[in-house]
Design an enzyme around this catalytic site. Structure first.
Site, PDB file in Angstrom:
ATOM      1  N   ASN A 159       0.677  -1.155  -0.154  1.00  0.00           N
ATOM      2  CA  ASN A 159       0.019  -0.062   0.028  1.00  0.00           C
ATOM      3  C   ASN A 159       0.876   1.209  -0.039  1.00  0.00           C
ATOM      4  O   ASN A 159       0.161   2.342  -0.432  1.00  0.00           O
ATOM      5  CB  ASN A 159      -1.131  -0.162   0.980  1.00  0.00           C
ATOM      6  CG  ASN A 159      -0.625  -0.064   2.452  1.00  0.00           C
ATOM      7  OD1 ASN A 159       0.711  -0.361   2.534  1.00  0.00           O
ATOM      8  ND2 ASN A 159      -1.196   0.289   3.316  1.00  0.00           N
ATOM      9  N   GLU A 212       5.051  -3.438  12.347  1.00  0.00           N
ATOM     10  CA  GLU A 212       4.187  -2.376  12.055  1.00  0.00           C
ATOM     11  C   GLU A 212       3.003  -2.870  11.202  1.00  0.00           C
ATOM     12  O   GLU A 212       2.827  -3.437  10.252  1.00  0.00           O
ATOM     13  CB  GLU A 212       4.554  -1.249  11.092  1.00  0.00           C
ATOM     14  CG  GLU A 212       5.988  -0.805  11.515  1.00  0.00           C
ATOM     15  CD  GLU A 212       6.511   0.681  11.637  1.00  0.00           C
ATOM     16  OE1 GLU A 212       6.020   1.110  10.203  1.00  0.00           O
ATOM     17  OE2 GLU A 212       6.606   1.075  12.658  1.00  0.00           O
ATOM     18  N   CYS A 219      -2.828   1.922   6.809  1.00  0.00           N
ATOM     19  CA  CYS A 219      -3.041   1.292   8.220  1.00  0.00           C
ATOM     20  C   CYS A 219      -3.468   2.214   8.925  1.00  0.00           C
ATOM     21  O   CYS A 219      -4.248   2.189   9.969  1.00  0.00           O
ATOM     22  CB  CYS A 219      -1.451   0.965   8.778  1.00  0.00           C
ATOM     23  SG  CYS A 219      -0.416   2.162   8.258  1.00  0.00           S
TER      24      CYS A 219
HETATM   25  P1  NAD Z   1       0.540  -8.971   4.135  1.00  0.00           P
HETATM   26  O1  NAD Z   1       0.727  -8.969   5.501  1.00  0.00           O
HETATM   27  O2  NAD Z   1      -0.115  -9.658   3.255  1.00  0.00           O
HETATM   28  O3  NAD Z   1       1.885  -8.669   3.462  1.00  0.00           O
HETATM   29  C1  NAD Z   1       3.100  -7.741   3.857  1.00  0.00           C
HETATM   30  C2  NAD Z   1       4.342  -8.665   3.354  1.00  0.00           C
HETATM   31  O4  NAD Z   1       4.471  -9.520   3.971  1.00  0.00           O
HETATM   32  C3  NAD Z   1       4.439  -8.712   2.016  1.00  0.00           C
HETATM   33  O5  NAD Z   1       5.811  -8.450   1.314  1.00  0.00           O
HETATM   34  C4  NAD Z   1       4.189 -10.405   1.897  1.00  0.00           C
HETATM   35  O6  NAD Z   1       4.393 -10.801   0.543  1.00  0.00           O
HETATM   36  C5  NAD Z   1       4.785 -10.632   3.127  1.00  0.00           C
HETATM   37  N1  NAD Z   1       4.544 -11.771   3.829  1.00  0.00           N
HETATM   38  C6  NAD Z   1       3.085 -12.539   3.475  1.00  0.00           C
HETATM   39  N2  NAD Z   1       3.162 -13.760   4.269  1.00  0.00           N
HETATM   40  C7  NAD Z   1       4.402 -13.921   4.719  1.00  0.00           C
HETATM   41  C8  NAD Z   1       5.005 -14.949   5.392  1.00  0.00           C
HETATM   42  N3  NAD Z   1       4.312 -16.069   5.817  1.00  0.00           N
HETATM   43  N4  NAD Z   1       6.396 -14.846   5.826  1.00  0.00           N
HETATM   44  C9  NAD Z   1       7.141 -13.778   5.407  1.00  0.00           C
HETATM   45  N5  NAD Z   1       6.637 -12.696   4.810  1.00  0.00           N
HETATM   46  C10 NAD Z   1       5.160 -12.671   4.502  1.00  0.00           C
HETATM   47  O7  NAD Z   1       0.135  -7.331   4.183  1.00  0.00           O
HETATM   48  P2  NAD Z   1      -0.599  -6.543   2.884  1.00  0.00           P
HETATM   49  O8  NAD Z   1      -1.705  -6.942   2.385  1.00  0.00           O
HETATM   50  O9  NAD Z   1       0.744  -6.398   1.888  1.00  0.00           O
HETATM   51  O10 NAD Z   1      -0.666  -5.107   3.592  1.00  0.00           O
HETATM   52  C11 NAD Z   1      -1.738  -4.630   4.103  1.00  0.00           C
HETATM   53  C12 NAD Z   1      -1.640  -4.653   5.755  1.00  0.00           C
HETATM   54  O11 NAD Z   1      -0.414  -4.057   6.115  1.00  0.00           O
HETATM   55  C13 NAD Z   1      -2.499  -4.088   6.480  1.00  0.00           C
HETATM   56  O12 NAD Z   1      -3.027  -4.686   7.458  1.00  0.00           O
HETATM   57  C14 NAD Z   1      -1.990  -2.748   6.716  1.00  0.00           C
HETATM   58  O13 NAD Z   1      -2.703  -2.254   8.006  1.00  0.00           O
HETATM   59  C15 NAD Z   1      -0.645  -3.043   7.168  1.00  0.00           C
HETATM   60  N6  NAD Z   1       0.228  -1.979   7.162  1.00  0.00           N
HETATM   61  C16 NAD Z   1       0.696  -1.362   8.519  1.00  0.00           C
HETATM   62  C17 NAD Z   1       1.200  -0.305   8.474  1.00  0.00           C
HETATM   63  C18 NAD Z   1       1.919   0.288   9.776  1.00  0.00           C
HETATM   64  O14 NAD Z   1       2.684   1.112   9.698  1.00  0.00           O
HETATM   65  N7  NAD Z   1       1.513   0.001  10.916  1.00  0.00           N
HETATM   66  C19 NAD Z   1       1.529   0.437   7.045  1.00  0.00           C
HETATM   67  C20 NAD Z   1       1.145  -0.179   5.996  1.00  0.00           C
HETATM   68  C21 NAD Z   1       0.399  -1.093   5.981  1.00  0.00           C
END
Ligand code: NAD
Length: 488
Positions: free
Chosen positions: A163, A261, A295
């Site tokens: 995102n 995060e 987020c």
């Molecule tokens: P996601 O958790 O599906 O994926 C995030 C990253 O983790 C991707 O690169 C993905 O390929 C990787 N990933 C997925 N499964 C994994 C595993 N088993 N082992 C290691 N890596 C793995 O999240 P998303 O859909 O890409 O992003 C949306 C989420 O991110 C929302 O929940 C949002 O709130 C959160 N977010 C948080 C912040 C913050 O600063 N708190 C900022 C942006 C987004």
């Protein structure tokens, strides 16, 4: 390796662009491929490697080999490279913004803002190289000097979501470099192209080969291999709470630090004294930017019953006037969602909330074909409804009516998440009490949930773990303390 900074024009090419990982300063092909799609039209922007164990091994090896050299680099050298990176990003602002919009879908003006924000964060971190200070301590032994220094953690795994394709990798790479670490970055499979472009610019800025490496691919393959790799000394992750929990478990077994995060279910309380003229535009912006896929998006509006009807009417009218369309169209206010899957998820939340008794107060309207969802305001939501508890990640705003600030705080704190919260009130007592009692990492009074590029950023509860990112607190994660007792 020539830098391809603009990935946004697939129609200008006959074949999809085949991209490599970035390992040891070279673009290296991987086995298999993952298509990166433009969410606004489904076109294939590029095909990136579907990395697995062997690519991750190579990337960690390259980072480990570069580790001692980079840790020994003078802080001024790190500062200079970060400063040059920031200048190059400014020079390529348009191409980077176009790439981010092409792969993620957000409005071009939001992507430009994201590039500017990344530059501001790098500029802060460039100076941080020179502020990685230790302490001295009074000594119990006469003539002994007791002091501490901060040393790099080593090779850091950085895993980012789709995102914020520009800011998310920058927020991890810049502090890691400032404090002398090497990095293996695994960007989201949906939006890895901005990361490749950023790391190419970093090389152009003079970063030694191997200090930052990128492995593309899925979370379950590349991501899982990376977090389990014994050559990784710390993991910084931004993404969903479910994946963050897995990562924390894995890191806990090996006793390596994590910075997580995670998701949010951010509430804003609008009390009976609030200036609605100021509150409405801020709530709308904070809820629909990036099509609600942030987020820190406001997703729950807790409103005092005395002003609830007026606020709901204004929010519905503001939402009804939002234009839904491609991020590249300057007249769009809300772009597409990242994928058809995300669109189905948002649709399911809508269905469930109506079944559970919520009332849609925005007009029925058509949106373009593809991954688009209509912006929706739901009234009469109660704290126990699914839509009030779970992160929707779409342009959906839930209004919960409350009888006063005590109830507002109780409802705000029912969420398992605790990222950002906001209050609109002209009563300073109410605002301060909310700031004091709301369970969230960041509280905003009389504005939306926009944070600043030099201030610690993070959440509590299911929204995060480990030191906050962005500001000086990054050092707590990216360095370890070493204490020295010196007897002359
Ligand atoms: P996601 O958790 O599906 O994926 C995030 C990253 O983790 C991707 O690169 C993905 O390929 C990787 N990933 C997925 N499964 C994994 C595993 N088993 N082992 C290691 N890596 C793995 O999240 P998303 O859909 O890409 O992003 C949306 C989420 O991110 C929302 O929940 C949002 O709130 C959160 N977010 C948080 C912040 C913050 O600063 N708190 C900022 C942006 C987004």
């Amino acid at each position: 390796m020539s830098s391809n900074i603009d990935y946004s024009k697939p129609t200008a090419r006959d074949e999809p662009l085949i991209e490599g990982n970035r390992i040891g300063g070279r673009s290296t092909p991987g086995s298999g491929g993952v298509e990166v799609l433009d969410p606004s039209n489904g076109l294939v922007l590029a095909v990136v490697p579907r990395s697995g164990t062997s690519e991750v091994d190579a990337a960690v090896e390259a980072a480990s080999a570069a580790s001692s050299g980079w840790a020994a680099a003078a802080p001024q050298e790190r500062t200079a490279i970060l400063a040059r990176w920031s200048e190059l990003i400014v020079a390529h602002r348009e191409e980077l913004a176009a790439t981010a919009t092409a792969e993620m879908g957000k409005l071009l003006r939001e992507s430009r803002g994201e590039v500017d924000r990344a530059v501001a964060e790098i500029n802060f971190m460039a100076g941080e190289s020179l502020r990685t200070n230790g302490e001295t301590f009074p000594s119990a032994t006469p003539g002994m000097l007791v002091y501490s220094t901060r040393v790099p953690v080593g090779t850091v795994a950085a895993i980012t979501p789709w995102n914020f394709p520009i800011v998310a990798p920058v927020r991890k790479i810049a502090p890691a470099l400032a404090t002398g670490n090497t990095v293996v970055l695994k960007p989201a499979a949906e939006a890895p192209l901005s990361s490749l472009a950023l790391v190419d610019l970093l090389r152009e800025a003079g970063l030694p080969d191997g200090v930052v490496n990128v492995v593309c691919g899925s979370g379950t393959e590349a991501g899982a291999a990376l977090i389990e790799h014994p050559g990784i000394h710390a993991i910084t992750f931004t993404g969903s709470t479910a994946v963050g929990r897995n990562i924390a478990e894995s890191a806990g077994r090996r006793l390596i630090p994590v910075q997580l995060e995670l998701g949010g279910k951010n509430a804003i309380y609008v009390d009976e004294t609030a200036d609605l003229d100021r509150a409405v535009p801020d709530i709308v912006a904070a809820s629909v930017q990036a099509s609600g896929q942030r987020c820190t998006a406001i997703s729950r509006v807790l409103v005092h019953s005395a002003v609830a009807d007026a606020l709901v009417e204004r929010l519905a009218s503001a939402y009804d006037s939002l234009a839904v369309g491609a991020g590249t169209d300057p007249s769009s206010d809300v772009g597409p969602l990242i994928s058809d899957r995300q669109k189905q998820t948002v649709h399911r939340y809508l269905q469930t909330s109506v079944d559970e008794g919520a009332v849609v107060v925005t007009r029925r309207r058509d949106v373009p074909d593809g991954n688009y969802a209509p912006p929706l305001v739901l009234d009469r939501v109660t704290p126990s409804m699914t839509v009030a508890r779970e992160e929707v990640f779409g342009p959906v705003l839930s209004v919960i009516r409350v009888t006063g600030h005590q109830e507002a705080i109780e409802v705000a704190n029912t969420s398992e998440y605790g990222l950002a919260a906001a209050v609109f009130s002209t009563d300073i007592g109410v605002a301060m009490r909310f700031a004091h009692e709301a369970r969230a990492g960041m509280i905003h009074i009389n504005h939306g949930t926009a944070s600043q590029p030099h201030v610690p950023f993070g959440g509590v509860g299911s929204s995060g773990m480990g030191p906050y990112s962005i500001g000086h607190t990054s050092q707590e994660f990216f360095t370890k303390m070493k204490v020295v007792y010196l007897q002359g």
